[in-house]
Design a protein around this motif. Structure first.
Motif, short mmCIF file in Angstrom:
data_model
loop_
_atom_site.label_atom_id
_atom_site.label_comp_id
_atom_site.label_asym_id
_atom_site.label_seq_id
_atom_site.Cartn_x
_atom_site.Cartn_y
_atom_site.Cartn_z
N LEU A 113 16.98 -4.61 37.55
CA LEU A 113 17.91 -4.09 38.39
C LEU A 113 19.08 -4.18 37.42
CD1 LEU A 113 17.91 -6.12 41.87
CD2 LEU A 113 17.50 -3.37 41.56
N TRP A 114 19.04 -4.97 36.35
CA TRP A 114 20.02 -4.85 35.30
C TRP A 114 20.01 -3.67 34.63
CZ3 TRP A 114 24.06 -7.99 35.19
CH2 TRP A 114 23.67 -9.33 35.88
N LEU A 115 19.03 -3.06 34.71
CA LEU A 115 18.91 -1.54 33.94
C LEU A 115 19.72 -0.56 34.69
CD1 LEU A 115 17.80 0.31 31.68
CD2 LEU A 115 15.64 0.61 33.16
N GLY A 116 19.56 -0.54 36.12
CA GLY A 116 20.16 0.19 36.86
C GLY A 116 21.57 -0.08 36.86
N ALA A 117 21.95 -1.37 36.73
CA ALA A 117 23.64 -1.74 36.63
C ALA A 117 24.14 -1.29 35.48
CB ALA A 117 23.74 -3.33 36.69
N PHE A 118 23.02 -1.21 34.31
CA PHE A 118 23.84 -0.92 32.88
C PHE A 118 24.16 0.67 33.07
CE2 PHE A 118 22.69 1.22 29.02
CZ PHE A 118 23.32 0.87 28.18
N VAL A 119 23.17 1.48 33.61
CA VAL A 119 23.21 2.93 33.78
C VAL A 119 24.64 3.32 34.63
CG1 VAL A 119 22.07 5.07 34.92
CG2 VAL A 119 20.93 3.58 33.53
N GLY A 120 24.67 2.69 35.71
CA GLY A 120 25.86 2.79 36.54
C GLY A 120 27.21 2.52 35.79
N VAL A 121 27.09 1.57 35.12
CA VAL A 121 28.63 1.02 34.30
C VAL A 121 28.64 2.16 33.29
CG1 VAL A 121 29.36 -0.50 32.55
CG2 VAL A 121 28.49 -1.28 34.70
N ASN A 122 27.78 2.72 32.56
CA ASN A 122 27.82 3.74 31.56
C ASN A 122 28.27 5.17 32.33
OD1 ASN A 122 27.24 2.72 28.80
ND2 ASN A 122 25.60 2.07 29.92
N LEU A 123 27.89 5.37 33.59
CA LEU A 123 28.44 6.72 34.09
C LEU A 123 29.69 6.43 34.52
CD1 LEU A 123 25.20 7.39 36.25
CD2 LEU A 123 25.96 8.55 34.37
N ILE A 124 30.02 5.30 34.92
CA ILE A 124 31.36 5.09 35.31
C ILE A 124 32.39 5.01 34.18
CG2 ILE A 124 33.13 3.38 36.12
CD1 ILE A 124 30.95 2.41 38.17
N GLN A 125 32.16 4.42 33.05
CA GLN A 125 32.89 4.41 31.80
C GLN A 125 32.92 5.83 31.37
OE1 GLN A 125 32.82 5.27 27.80
NE2 GLN A 125 30.73 5.15 28.50
N SER A 126 32.05 6.80 31.34
CA SER A 126 31.91 8.21 31.05
C SER A 126 33.06 8.67 31.82
CB SER A 126 30.43 8.68 31.29
OG SER A 126 30.52 10.13 30.88
N ALA A 127 33.01 8.25 33.01
CA ALA A 127 33.84 9.31 33.98
C ALA A 127 35.17 8.95 33.58
CB ALA A 127 33.61 9.10 35.51
N TYR A 128 35.61 7.92 33.35
CA TYR A 128 36.91 7.40 32.96
C TYR A 128 37.32 7.83 31.43
CZ TYR A 128 37.94 4.84 37.11
OH TYR A 128 38.07 4.62 38.57
N THR A 129 36.57 7.74 30.57
CA THR A 129 36.78 8.18 29.18
C THR A 129 36.57 9.52 28.47
OG1 THR A 129 34.75 7.10 28.20
CG2 THR A 129 36.71 5.67 28.55
N GLY A 130 35.59 9.93 29.27
CA GLY A 130 34.95 11.32 28.83
C GLY A 130 34.27 11.11 27.68
N TRP A 131 33.59 10.09 27.28
CA TRP A 131 32.74 9.75 26.09
C TRP A 131 31.56 9.29 26.70
CZ3 TRP A 131 30.17 5.72 24.00
CH2 TRP A 131 29.25 6.06 23.01
N CYS A 132 30.39 9.92 26.24
CA CYS A 132 28.94 9.32 26.57
C CYS A 132 28.04 9.54 25.44
CB CYS A 132 28.51 10.59 27.76
SG CYS A 132 27.00 9.99 28.36
N LEU A 133 27.56 8.55 25.17
CA LEU A 133 26.45 8.47 24.03
C LEU A 133 25.46 9.48 24.22
CD1 LEU A 133 25.69 7.41 21.12
CD2 LEU A 133 24.33 5.46 22.59
N MET A 134 24.77 9.74 25.31
CA MET A 134 23.53 10.63 25.58
C MET A 134 24.17 12.16 25.47
SD MET A 134 21.05 10.95 28.60
CE MET A 134 20.21 12.19 28.80
N SER A 135 25.39 12.43 25.76
CA SER A 135 25.82 13.81 25.78
C SER A 135 26.11 14.18 24.14
CB SER A 135 27.04 14.01 26.50
OG SER A 135 27.99 13.29 26.21
N ASN A 136 26.65 12.91 23.35
CA ASN A 136 26.86 13.33 21.86
C ASN A 136 25.67 13.61 21.17
OD1 ASN A 136 29.62 13.17 22.65
ND2 ASN A 136 29.66 11.05 21.64
N ARG A 137 24.49 12.76 21.50
CA ARG A 137 23.24 12.75 20.97
C ARG A 137 22.60 14.15 21.21
NH1 ARG A 137 21.42 9.33 17.24
NH2 ARG A 137 19.35 9.39 18.21
N SER A 138 22.59 14.60 22.50
CA SER A 138 22.12 15.80 23.09
C SER A 138 22.59 17.11 22.29
CB SER A 138 22.20 15.95 24.40
OG SER A 138 21.44 15.17 25.12
#
Length: 79
Positions: free
Chosen positions: A43-68
Protein backbone atom coordinates in the motif's frame (compact mmCIF):
# COMPACT_ATOMS: atom_id res chain seq x y z
CA UNK A 1 -10.81 5.18 -35.39
CA UNK A 2 -9.46 1.63 -35.85
CA UNK A 3 -6.86 2.87 -38.31
CA UNK A 4 -5.46 5.15 -35.58
CA UNK A 5 -4.53 2.18 -33.36
CA UNK A 6 -1.40 1.46 -35.36
CA UNK A 7 -0.28 5.10 -35.26
CA UNK A 8 2.30 6.42 -32.77
CA UNK A 9 0.93 7.38 -29.36
CA UNK A 10 1.11 11.14 -29.95
CA UNK A 11 -1.04 10.80 -33.08
CA UNK A 12 -3.70 8.80 -31.21
CA UNK A 13 -4.16 11.67 -28.77
CA UNK A 14 -1.96 10.20 -26.02
CA UNK A 15 -0.58 13.32 -24.43
CA UNK A 16 2.02 13.28 -21.67
CA UNK A 17 -0.76 14.03 -19.20
CA UNK A 18 -2.81 11.00 -20.28
CA UNK A 19 0.23 8.73 -20.14
CA UNK A 20 1.08 9.87 -16.60
CA UNK A 21 -2.52 9.29 -15.48
CA UNK A 22 -2.64 5.84 -17.06
CA UNK A 23 0.65 4.73 -15.52
CA UNK A 24 -0.29 6.22 -12.13
CA UNK A 25 -3.64 4.45 -12.13
CA UNK A 26 -2.10 1.16 -13.18
CA UNK A 27 0.55 1.31 -10.45
CA UNK A 28 -2.05 2.29 -7.83
CA UNK A 29 -4.31 -0.65 -8.79
CA UNK A 30 -1.34 -3.03 -8.86
CA UNK A 31 -0.48 -1.80 -5.37
CA UNK A 32 -3.95 -2.72 -4.13
CA UNK A 33 -3.82 -6.19 -5.69
CA UNK A 34 -0.35 -6.84 -4.27
CA UNK A 35 -1.47 -5.64 -0.85
CA UNK A 36 -4.49 -7.96 -0.93
CA UNK A 37 -2.59 -11.06 -2.04
CA UNK A 38 1.05 -10.58 -1.00
CA UNK A 39 1.69 -8.08 1.79
CA UNK A 40 -0.06 -4.97 3.13
CA UNK A 41 3.18 -3.00 2.83
CA UNK A 42 2.51 -2.73 -0.92
CA UNK A 43 0.00 0.00 0.00
CA UNK A 44 2.99 2.31 0.46
CA UNK A 45 3.54 2.16 -3.30
CA UNK A 46 -0.02 3.38 -3.91
CA UNK A 47 0.48 6.13 -1.33
CA UNK A 48 3.70 7.18 -3.08
CA UNK A 49 1.89 7.42 -6.42
CA UNK A 50 -0.93 9.44 -4.86
CA UNK A 51 1.44 11.89 -3.19
CA UNK A 52 3.33 12.36 -6.45
CA UNK A 53 0.11 13.02 -8.38
CA UNK A 54 -0.97 15.61 -5.80
CA UNK A 55 2.49 17.22 -5.84
CA UNK A 56 2.35 17.38 -9.63
CA UNK A 57 -1.08 19.03 -9.55
CA UNK A 58 0.19 21.79 -7.26
CA UNK A 59 3.64 22.39 -8.73
CA UNK A 60 3.13 21.44 -12.38
CA UNK A 61 6.34 19.37 -12.25
CA UNK A 62 6.38 15.62 -12.81
CA UNK A 63 9.48 13.47 -13.20
CA UNK A 64 7.70 10.95 -15.40
CA UNK A 65 6.47 13.59 -17.85
CA UNK A 66 9.94 15.15 -18.02
CA UNK A 67 11.51 11.74 -18.71
CA UNK A 68 8.89 10.98 -21.39
CA UNK A 69 9.56 14.26 -23.16
CA UNK A 70 13.33 13.86 -23.04
CA UNK A 71 13.06 10.36 -24.53
CA UNK A 72 10.92 11.51 -27.44
CA UNK A 73 7.56 10.53 -25.96
CA UNK A 74 4.22 12.08 -26.76
CA UNK A 75 3.81 15.84 -26.86
CA UNK A 76 1.70 18.01 -24.60
CA UNK A 77 -0.90 18.86 -27.22
CA UNK A 78 -2.71 16.25 -29.31
CA UNK A 79 -2.34 16.52 -33.10
Amino acid sequence: MWSELGAPADRRGWTIERIVRAVGGTVALASLVLAAYVDLRWLWLGAFVGVNLIQSAYTGWCLMSNRSRSRGGAHNAPH
